[in-house]
Design a protein around this motif. Sequence first.
Motif, PDB file in Angstrom:
ATOM      1  N   SER A   1     -27.311  80.117 131.645  1.00  0.00           N
ATOM      2  CA  SER A   1     -26.364  80.921 130.875  1.00  0.00           C
ATOM      3  C   SER A   1     -25.451  79.980 130.107  1.00  0.00           C
ATOM      4  O   SER A   1     -24.717  79.182 130.706  1.00  0.00           O
ATOM      5  CB  SER A   1     -25.537  81.818 131.805  1.00  0.00           C
ATOM      6  N   THR A   2     -25.509  80.055 128.801  1.00  0.00           N
ATOM      7  CA  THR A   2     -24.719  79.167 127.951  1.00  0.00           C
ATOM      8  C   THR A   2     -23.895  80.000 126.984  1.00  0.00           C
ATOM      9  O   THR A   2     -24.433  80.864 126.283  1.00  0.00           O
ATOM     10  CB  THR A   2     -25.637  78.218 127.152  1.00  0.00           C
ATOM     11  N   LEU A  59     -38.751  77.651 121.938  1.00  0.00           N
ATOM     12  CA  LEU A  59     -38.342  79.050 121.821  1.00  0.00           C
ATOM     13  C   LEU A  59     -37.642  79.550 123.082  1.00  0.00           C
ATOM     14  O   LEU A  59     -36.695  80.341 123.000  1.00  0.00           O
ATOM     15  CB  LEU A  59     -39.561  79.931 121.512  1.00  0.00           C
ATOM     16  N   ILE A  60     -38.100  79.123 124.246  1.00  0.00           N
ATOM     17  CA  ILE A  60     -37.464  79.573 125.489  1.00  0.00           C
ATOM     18  C   ILE A  60     -36.148  78.843 125.717  1.00  0.00           C
ATOM     19  O   ILE A  60     -35.201  79.399 126.275  1.00  0.00           O
ATOM     20  CB  ILE A  60     -38.412  79.380 126.696  1.00  0.00           C
ATOM     21  N   GLY A  61     -36.072  77.575 125.274  1.00  0.00           N
ATOM     22  CA  GLY A  61     -34.833  76.831 125.394  1.00  0.00           C
ATOM     23  C   GLY A  61     -34.735  75.981 126.640  1.00  0.00           C
ATOM     24  O   GLY A  61     -33.657  75.479 126.968  1.00  0.00           O
ATOM     25  N   ILE A  62     -35.847  75.800 127.346  1.00  0.00           N
ATOM     26  CA  ILE A  62     -35.874  74.938 128.540  1.00  0.00           C
ATOM     27  C   ILE A  62     -37.178  74.149 128.531  1.00  0.00           C
ATOM     28  O   ILE A  62     -38.083  74.424 127.734  1.00  0.00           O
ATOM     29  CB  ILE A  62     -35.776  75.764 129.844  1.00  0.00           C
TER      30      ILE A  62
END
Length: 801
Positions: A493-494, A430-433
């Motif tokens: 940032s993507t 969910l956080i992406g990392i």
Amino acid sequence: MNTLIPFSWLKEFCKTDVDVEAFAKRLSLVGNEVERKIKVDRYLDKVIVGRIKEIDPHPNADKLQLVIVEVNDGNTVKIVCGGTNIKGGQFVAVALPGAFVAWHGDDEVTLKETKIRGEESFGMICAAEELGFQGLGPGTGIWDLEVLVKESDIGMPVSEVLGLEDTIFDIEMTTNRPDGMAVVGQAREACAAALGDMDDPFTKEPNIPSFNGEDKYVFSVSVDEQDLCPRYMGLLMDVEVGPSPWWLQKKLILAGAKPINNIVDVTNFVRIELGQPMHAFDFQKLDGGKIVVRSAKNGEKFNALDEKEYDLEDGMLVIADGSKPVAVGGVMGGLDSGVTSDTKTIVLEAATFEPLSIRGTWRALNLQSDSQALYEKGLSTELAAYGMARAVELLQEIANGKVVSSVKDVRRGEYMNKVFYLRPDKVNKLIGIEIDTDTQIGMLTRLGFAISDTEEDGVHEVKVPFWRDMDIEADVDLIEEIARLYGYENLPSTIPSGVIPRRDRDHLLDRENEIKDMLSGSGWTEVYANSFIDPEDARRAGVDPALGLTVVNPLANDQALMRPSLIPNMLRTIADNEHRDGVERLFELQRVYLKRDGDLPDERSMLMVAIVDDVGGENLFRHIKGSLEIIMSKYHVAFELSRNGLSGQWHPGRSAQIMVGGDAVGTLGEVHPIVVQAFGIEHKIALLEIDLPELEKHMKLDPSYSEPSEFPAALRDLALLVDEHISYGELEATMMTNSTLLKKIELFDLYRGSQIESGKKSLAVHLDLASSRTLTSEEVDADMKKITDALISTHSVVIRD
């Protein structure tokens, strides 16, 4: 909600060596925004401790005095002073030339040596407010340092002597985090953000001193409304009332509270430090030695600590003695049972109240307090015991307090911690990392969550600490805690990839924007009004409040109804602004909310156009009709006006329903004089109300094109003398109905006056007659005769030359 917390107080619980700037920045990044950093000694440079040696009258001013002040090593200066509470030998705060002070607590000035009414003055003897301590000094009097300093402090900086070299954090917290509105809560947040090591008082059992002897007094606690008061703790203490020591006063002052006496100060201290509101009653003023937590009786009177009397209503929670309310539960204590200098025994209260009850009560009474602001956000029942223990400890220290009863602890049931589950893989998804499991567990542990393994691989049980049981409601909330401690600023940032999805056009919204642009571009002023209105305004405007939704817990009594019509808002706006420029032509295009049984309200876009005029009458009606014609012509909608179906807020002779294809799409006309008078409006008002979704059904956004006729139209003018009661619309309908050639009618003159018979009016119109060929004069004359004959027979019109 903002809270003021001194940095020095935070460091008592968060052991840190991080400087103020870095501390505040990191605290803000984890969600506790430090909006301001206030240097306590900003007004204390060149402010020293002095002692008054002599006081003489000012020779040229009755209200001023010449004061000789010792400032160091026997050296003195002369200062012109207007303070009313100065006396010989008094220790005071002296601002020397060059000091920066808040003059009379307001205007910031730099002092210089000057003459006041002809006398030299070397500095200023300061009130507390002039040094940035609002509410500490005795009104307009100077700040008396008598009990705070000693003779050896003369000439020393006030900031050093009083320990005021500190910084206050002004922290904004979201309303679901009452734990963060206390010193301990903010210290825990700082330590969780790796700013220091936490000394958390909530990790230890609350230590309330036991009382093993017989109760000294007859004292009882009963709770009749446990749903509204799930826990109530009461304890008797013998105390000695007096001023608090400076260290405690200072903490209160820096946190924005005013010292009162040592008993009241302790209750405020515990609220600020732990987040648990407290209250103290004078036990001797309680009838029967009883505390009864019950609902108020309708019409009961209550004298609050703000020295105002309130009328209570059924359902409001009160703390009563054997005969009367002595506090509004969780909101404010009573004046008649408050602690005074004569108090010898107190009832110390620590309780938990139901948030919605607190919110409804204070809004109904318009009675607010610092305690209410915390209680309405929801506090844990477990916090009360910690508040009680800390208050007893402080009272024993500074008020010679002695516990003289057992603790009366009435609670609804046993407390059970909430339990949720942590799935580290889901957190990372969910956080992406990628955050390793140990780091995730460490973050939650620092916040006070208890983590244990389960039999399921990759799943951990998380027990929620009591101070977070109001805002942690699901597993996903644990993920949010990890994300904010990791730092949103650290997330990569993507740029999104793929095709941006297209949103379907909302055609009604397009029409709304077009109409707003058209009206504002034509000189109309747009109104932005609240969707919540006063039910009384609805009644004044002739709108049934039952058509809308009543708000159960309104922000204010005049915002208790979701508007079922734009008319009340518009009339209230005009009433509040009619004597200002720019209110002659107004419009509002917003939603109204119509109640539907068993369902959400019907939200409809309505257009309201208003014209404010001194005279009224037909000219006002024609002007409002003109605004309708502008809108209808833009969307190529043919309309008719009908007298049927009008409600009571409209003028009976100067209003009409707007009909399109047999559908009623709105109403226009002058507002009934009774309605205008009910709002206190002095002008005449015409309104246009359009139901936009109904009108949209008939709009032609791509109208067909018709070539103009190649044959010329025959133009005729007609002057008519008719009875006053006959409307122009009736005349126009008669002419159109009785002609086969008439294409257009335009009214260009209307006259009333001494040149015609009383009760009559004269109208003049342009008529365009045309056909698919060139008309002969005989054909035109014949058609004109049909028109005039119909007017004469139907309306007794006199055709004028």
